[in-house]
Design an enzyme around this catalytic site. Sequence first.
Site, PDB file in Angstrom:
ATOM      1  N   HIS A  36      32.954  63.970  81.370  1.00 25.13           N
ATOM      2  CA  HIS A  36      34.181  63.929  81.714  1.00 25.13           C
ATOM      3  C   HIS A  36      35.075  62.750  81.292  1.00 25.13           C
ATOM      4  O   HIS A  36      34.542  61.396  81.363  1.00 25.13           O
ATOM      5  CB  HIS A  36      34.171  64.153  83.310  1.00 25.13           C
ATOM      6  CG  HIS A  36      33.444  63.277  84.003  1.00 25.13           C
ATOM      7  ND1 HIS A  36      33.510  63.461  85.470  1.00 25.13           N
ATOM      8  CD2 HIS A  36      32.615  62.260  83.714  1.00 25.13           C
ATOM      9  CE1 HIS A  36      32.945  62.412  86.189  1.00 25.13           C
ATOM     10  NE2 HIS A  36      32.106  61.895  84.998  1.00 25.13           N
ATOM     11  N   ASN A  37      36.353  63.036  81.058  1.00 22.65           N
ATOM     12  CA  ASN A  37      37.092  61.983  80.840  1.00 22.65           C
ATOM     13  C   ASN A  37      37.131  60.934  79.423  1.00 22.65           C
ATOM     14  O   ASN A  37      37.689  60.109  79.021  1.00 22.65           O
ATOM     15  CB  ASN A  37      36.855  60.528  82.004  1.00 22.65           C
ATOM     16  CG  ASN A  37      37.142  60.965  83.382  1.00 22.65           C
ATOM     17  OD1 ASN A  37      38.354  61.810  83.564  1.00 22.65           O
ATOM     18  ND2 ASN A  37      36.323  60.685  84.109  1.00 22.65           N
TER      19      ASN A  37
END
Lengths: 340, 340, 340
Positions: free
Chosen positions: C238-239
């Site tokens: 994620h991210n």
Amino acid sequence: VTFTVRQLAEWVRGEVLGDGELRIANARTLSDAQPGDITFVEHDRHLTAWHNSRASAAIVPQSVPVNGRPIIRVADPLMAFVHIVQQLRARPAEASPSISSAAHVHPTARIAPGVSVGPFAVVGEGSDIGQGTILHPGAIIGRCCKIGADSVLHPHSVLYDDCILGNRVVIHANAVIGADGFGYRTQNGQHNKVPQLGWVEIEDDVEVGAGSTIDRGTFGPTRIGMGTKIDNQVMIGHNCKIGKHNVLCSQVGIAGSTTTGDYVVMAGQVGIADHLTIGDRVTILAKSGVAANIPSGSQVLGYPATPHKEQVRILNSMEKLPQIRKDVARIKKHLKLEDG
Amino acid sequence: VTFTVRQLAEWVRGEVLGDGELRIANARTLSDAQPGDITFVEHDRHLTAWHNSRASAAIVPQSVPVNGRPIIRVADPLMAFVHIVQQLRARPAEASPSISSAAHVHPTARIAPGVSVGPFAVVGEGSDIGQGTILHPGAIIGRCCKIGADSVLHPHSVLYDDCILGNRVVIHANAVIGADGFGYRTQNGQHNKVPQLGWVEIEDDVEVGAGSTIDRGTFGPTRIGMGTKIDNQVMIGHNCKIGKHNVLCSQVGIAGSTTTGDYVVMAGQVGIADHLTIGDRVTILAKSGVAANIPSGSQVLGYPATPHKEQVRILNSMEKLPQIRKDVARIKKHLKLEDG
Amino acid sequence: VTFTVRQLAEWVRGEVLGDGELRIANARTLSDAQPGDITFVEHDRHLTAWHNSRASAAIVPQSVPVNGRPIIRVADPLMAFVHIVQQLRARPAEASPSISSAAHVHPTARIAPGVSVGPFAVVGEGSDIGQGTILHPGAIIGRCCKIGADSVLHPHSVLYDDCILGNRVVIHANAVIGADGFGYRTQNGQHNKVPQLGWVEIEDDVEVGAGSTIDRGTFGPTRIGMGTKIDNQVMIGHNCKIGKHNVLCSQVGIAGSTTTGDYVVMAGQVGIADHLTIGDRVTILAKSGVAANIPSGSQVLGYPATPHKEQVRILNSMEKLPQIRKDVARIKKHLKLEDG
């Protein structure tokens, strides 16, 4: 649509310091925030980032001082920010629970009240789905499975026959629970399959990431303990007993019949051999290869996995190895020692 | 429901020694067994475990002596135990083969007699499914595929167009056969796709694990030889030719155009570079990285993979490396040798 | 059906040298070709292989001389060969775009003209599918997703809610885009989930391999830059912000919040820790473990990843380590130095 800082503070029951009438349009993290955004500060160590952030306001813990921009003080800034993001991005309401007419539910399956079954989901013969559980589109539940309450099976997750899930279990998309363990006997030059007659048991509050695979036991269960969190593309072999509250990061592989204690952490791409025992509160650092039992409380690293401090000394010395090699050659020459 | 030891012995044509009238309720492995259970002893080396087991009876090979509890002597205790477990856990009978009305079979597809097609399975244009093959719910067969007899495609397994499967092939859930190989040409700063026009050919008696991916060849086949067993989350690149009776454990990755001989074994998380030739009966130990051809009969380990004995010497020396480093510094000081 | 060399040359606008009336039945690569086949020679370095090939004719670049067999000279032999293979293997025409009556499209979804939606595909509430995009059987698009034009989602690929795909994006079978990031806070001995409220943004001309997983951001996007190519079984946390025109080979794993520049190449089974920055045009060799930022233009290898030349020196010295160890022991004995 914009809201005042004061309105946001009311949503999260926080204390406003500074201009409560400032209007906020969006909520983004410290590094992504733009003017007009609210952001959040989780720890004092983010004070410099908050100072440098372009955000117009922030949700902060008690310890963060006023710095000219309006702030909302709360006990738990992360969760307050989550709440505000959810409010600002009003999503269409979830449909109320229902069983899609395009799902395929065996007439002998027991579906509790409040269960959602999406289109092209399948529930096999004799399976039992607990209250409030959601089967997303294309989730497939084999025969004689039992799923507790308030669990979520994301699209195309697959449970083979006989698997047991507790309450509040989350299985992400394309994960496979209960495929055959990798068991063969080689006889006359052929690898003959040992039938895999066991099952998988996943206790309450476990989360299994997208594309992960947990194989069924040979005769009994492969078990995942309560509260354990498993990331994407993790592989857990047959007959493993994973303890409670483990954290298994992405692409970890655990071979068959290995047991872990509670609060074990494995970083990404760790591999564990079969038939091992890993103690409680063991941490295994990224890419390590474990070929022996590990006592409780250890932190290990490397291949073969070695206590962390020891391995760091080895890795540091490895950088010097070409120099050591030269030095040894020089010493031998100096001492007129022959090769041998 | 319970059965006497004598009844169980009749199921497996075994010889009872001891109390044949003892009643048995369940069958579990040596370590899991409880009073009232039957268990099995596979080798003499499990005699201590059998001595310590709580099981009330055991299925044993000829060599195991009586120890007070009833035993059933058979030639193959594992398979006898499998048979007893299957009998004790009477499962609902499999539905007779049929083509679900909720499947989507192209009118030009040829479906032999005795084929099962589950709900939401798809068979594409011009594909051919052999007698007795089972397509579980959501299995997707592309166009112009050919599947032999008595194969099993588990839920959500996917065959892209043009793939060929032999007889008795098992493809586990969410495995993908025949996706495009990873082939590009970089021109003017862009990675332009090389169309992948080949296919995958899987010979008889191959098993492919859950979530594994075998890419189609660029112009011709990617081939998996007869009797090869592939575990979960294995990746086989385009144009590979995998030999017969290989065993590829979980999370192995083989880059494009590599060839393996027969009876090759790769342990978990092994990686093999592209365009290599691995000989017959090679064993590659866990997590090894192979960057060069390997001659037949070798056992290799490490990164880069090195003959096993040699690598063990290296790994043993690595543990001593911090000490060696100190010793060399001490010697240099002793000899008043400068750094250099 | 056979064609003359001259006919094939017309298909690809090439120049025939030698017997243009020779009849060709099949097209195979240099190593696989049989008499009666046409093959292709991509570079001068394949001249020996062409000399040894059993092929009857070849498509060649300008630089390849006549050697007795007919040749077709073209500017781009690979693409000319692709074209000929496609012509020779006349496949059934693709069905014209249509929305299967066995698909499940939410009434609020916007489906542009020329979109194909296969059986058992799902398009969720409020999602938007651009012109010419193909959803293969069983592809699942969540709620509020946006897919550009001419993209292809292969069977059983899954987009969670809110994901954004550009134009000409290809997602292979069983890839999962937008599953929850692996984010928890440990409080009172429990790992409490941090809601993952972000999304995934995939820019134009990206290809994502079979079984790969790209997690949604916590609050904002996980982003994959234009033209990046991702192989099978890759995991992106994620991210992450992956740059443009990256090449990520099979089984690579990138932990959360890591950023890569443009034209980064990661070979198979590379692992990257979280919150790192990898510069432009970095190459990371197979199986490396990256635990620190990497400056632009570097080529790194090993665990921990080290500049390539340095790591090669270390690996070369490691082979000598058992000998170095013996030498040091011998020197100590010679000098009568004690252990210590």
